[in-house]
Structure formats: structure tokens, C-alpha cells
Design a protein around this motif. Structure first.
Motif, PDB file in Angstrom:
ATOM      1  N   PRO A   1      -6.774  24.799  55.949  1.00 50.30           N
ATOM      2  CA  PRO A   1      -5.874  26.004  56.497  1.00 50.30           C
ATOM      3  C   PRO A   1      -6.528  27.239  55.888  1.00 50.30           C
ATOM      4  CG  PRO A   1      -4.452  24.721  54.839  1.00 50.30           C
ATOM      5  CD  PRO A   1      -5.671  24.113  54.928  1.00 50.30           C
ATOM      6  N   ALA A   2      -6.470  28.160  56.778  1.00 49.98           N
ATOM      7  CA  ALA A   2      -7.028  29.470  56.707  1.00 49.98           C
ATOM      8  C   ALA A   2      -6.532  30.180  55.380  1.00 49.98           C
ATOM      9  CB  ALA A   2      -6.843  30.454  57.971  1.00 49.98           C
ATOM     10  N   GLU A   3      -5.440  30.220  55.313  1.00 43.00           N
ATOM     11  CA  GLU A   3      -4.884  30.910  53.839  1.00 43.00           C
ATOM     12  C   GLU A   3      -4.548  29.639  53.173  1.00 43.00           C
ATOM     13  OE1 GLU A   3      -3.981  34.201  53.041  1.00 43.00           O
ATOM     14  OE2 GLU A   3      -5.433  34.557  55.066  1.00 43.00           O
ATOM     15  N   PRO A   4      -5.093  29.746  51.839  1.00 44.67           N
ATOM     16  CA  PRO A   4      -4.719  28.830  50.758  1.00 44.67           C
ATOM     17  C   PRO A   4      -3.215  28.368  50.863  1.00 44.67           C
ATOM     18  CG  PRO A   4      -6.356  30.227  49.894  1.00 44.67           C
ATOM     19  CD  PRO A   4      -5.922  30.848  51.156  1.00 44.67           C
ATOM     20  N   PRO A   5      -2.813  27.131  50.865  1.00 40.88           N
ATOM     21  CA  PRO A   5      -1.220  26.964  50.740  1.00 40.88           C
ATOM     22  C   PRO A   5      -0.905  26.920  49.191  1.00 40.88           C
ATOM     23  CG  PRO A   5      -2.300  24.823  50.966  1.00 40.88           C
ATOM     24  CD  PRO A   5      -3.428  26.019  51.262  1.00 40.88           C
ATOM     25  N   LYS A   6       0.223  26.784  48.607  1.00 38.53           N
ATOM     26  CA  LYS A   6       0.412  26.639  47.267  1.00 38.53           C
ATOM     27  C   LYS A   6       0.099  25.232  46.810  1.00 38.53           C
ATOM     28  CE  LYS A   6       3.248  30.293  47.203  1.00 38.53           C
ATOM     29  NZ  LYS A   6       3.037  31.201  46.106  1.00 38.53           N
ATOM     30  N   ALA A   7       0.240  25.253  45.496  1.00 37.92           N
ATOM     31  CA  ALA A   7      -0.578  24.011  45.025  1.00 37.92           C
ATOM     32  C   ALA A   7       0.021  22.687  45.502  1.00 37.92           C
ATOM     33  CB  ALA A   7      -0.318  24.131  43.551  1.00 37.92           C
ATOM     34  N   LEU A   8       1.268  22.378  45.343  1.00 35.05           N
ATOM     35  CA  LEU A   8       1.606  21.114  45.911  1.00 35.05           C
ATOM     36  C   LEU A   8       1.394  20.902  47.333  1.00 35.05           C
ATOM     37  CD1 LEU A   8       5.065  20.582  43.849  1.00 35.05           C
ATOM     38  CD2 LEU A   8       2.655  19.819  43.303  1.00 35.05           C
TER      39      LEU A   8
END
Length: 179
Positions: A116-123
Motif C-alpha cells: 500500500p502507498a500509505e503504511p497500514p497499522k501493524a495488524l
């Protein structure tokens, strides 16, 4: 007394019909099978490299209470993926074909999406990696029957190793998502 001369007859079947590769590649796998296996391995390489990039991206960008655990785990995983790419590419070359090596080629061949272009949350990172490892395992499994039918033991062995790693990694990552 005349000397008997020995004559050799041309084979009645072509090299391709005999399962002999083009000159220089006579390993007992037909040209057609070598091409199909190399194409499947190219997809496996593209999936492996795409998953490598995603995992490395997540290693750099993970945050939150599980930072240290995930940062370390992702490093182990992207290192394993990096080390897996070379044997896959070298098997493609051993079969007499060119290994893909560009982002454009990988984008066309990969069955998994780019990070994803923006890093998602850890989980969410963990969930994305589960899906990626499952997809790479499927890519390897889809090629296995062809390698087996062609008696291509080196490719079958490589595929077995890759399926083992990806299925185990997916299981370990899934475990992090359970309540």
C-alpha cells in the motif's frame, strides 16, 4: 575385398518430438515443458520479489506496541524472501530461459498486489503478509503438477521448499491475528 561402410540413419522423429531441447540444452525435459515451467517460475519469482518488497517496507514502517516483535520478524522474513529469489531465477536460467528482473515485468507477472502507498497499522500489515504468503504458496502449488509430469525434480524440490516456507510463515502470521 571391399570394406564395409557403416552408415548412420537420421532419426525418424524430430528433436522436439524426442523431448530433446535446443542445441546445448539436453536435460531430458522438452522445449515446451521447459518453457512452461520457466514461465511458472517467473510468476513465482515475481510473487516472491513483490512479497519481499512489501515485507521490507513493513519492516521499515511498522509502529505500535508490537514494534520490536514485528520489526524483527519482518526482517527475518524479508531476508528469507531475498535469499529465495536467486535460486528461483537460477532455475529459470538452467532451463534455458531469461529470468525477469524489472519492476515492470514483476508487475505483469505477480499475482499479489504491491505494498500500500500509505503504511497500514501493524495488524493490517500482518494480515496483508498472510495473504501474500498464501498467494505465493498457491503460485508454487499451481506449477508443481507440470514440474512433476515433466520429471523436473530440481524444480519440484524448489517448489516443495517454497510451499513449506510460505505455508509455515502464513500460519505464524495468522497466529498473531487471533484473539
Amino acid at each position: 575385398m571391399a570394406k564395409a561402410t557403416k552408415t548412420t540413419k537420421a532419426p525418424k522423429t524430430s528433436a522436439a518430438e524426442q523431448g530433446i531441447a535446443a542445441p546445448g540444452i539436453r536435460i531430458g525435459i522438452s522445449d515446451k515443458d521447459r518453457a512452461a515451467i520457466a514461465q511458472g517460475l517467473s510468476r513465482l519469482l515475481a510473487d516472491t520479489y513483490t512479497l519481499y518488497l512489501t515485507t521490507h517496507n513493513f519492516h521499515w514502517n511498522v509502529t505500535g506496541p508490537m514494534f520490536n516483535t514485528l520489526h524483527t520478524m519482518f526482517m527475518e522474513q524479508y531476508t528469507e524472501l531475498w535469499n529465495a529469489a536467486d535460486p528461483i531465477a537460477e532455475r529459470i536460467r538452467a532451463l534455458g530461459h531469461v529470468a525477469p528482473g524489472s519492476y515492470a515485468a514483476f508487475g505483469k507477472l505477480a499475482s499479489i498486489a504491491d505494498a500500500p502507498a500509505e503504511p497500514p497499522k501493524a495488524l493490517e500489515m500482518v494480515r496483508i503478509l498472510v495473504l501474500g504468503h498464501e498467494a505465493v504458496a498457491r503460485t508454487a502449488r499451481e506449477l508443481f503438477p507440470l514440474a512433476d509430469k515433466a520429471c523436473d525434480e530440481p524444480t519440484a524440490d524448489l517448489l516443495t521448499q517454497r510451499m513449506t516456507v510460505h505455508e509455515q510463515t502464513a500460519w505464524m502470521l495468522r497466529s498473531l491475528l487471533e484473539d
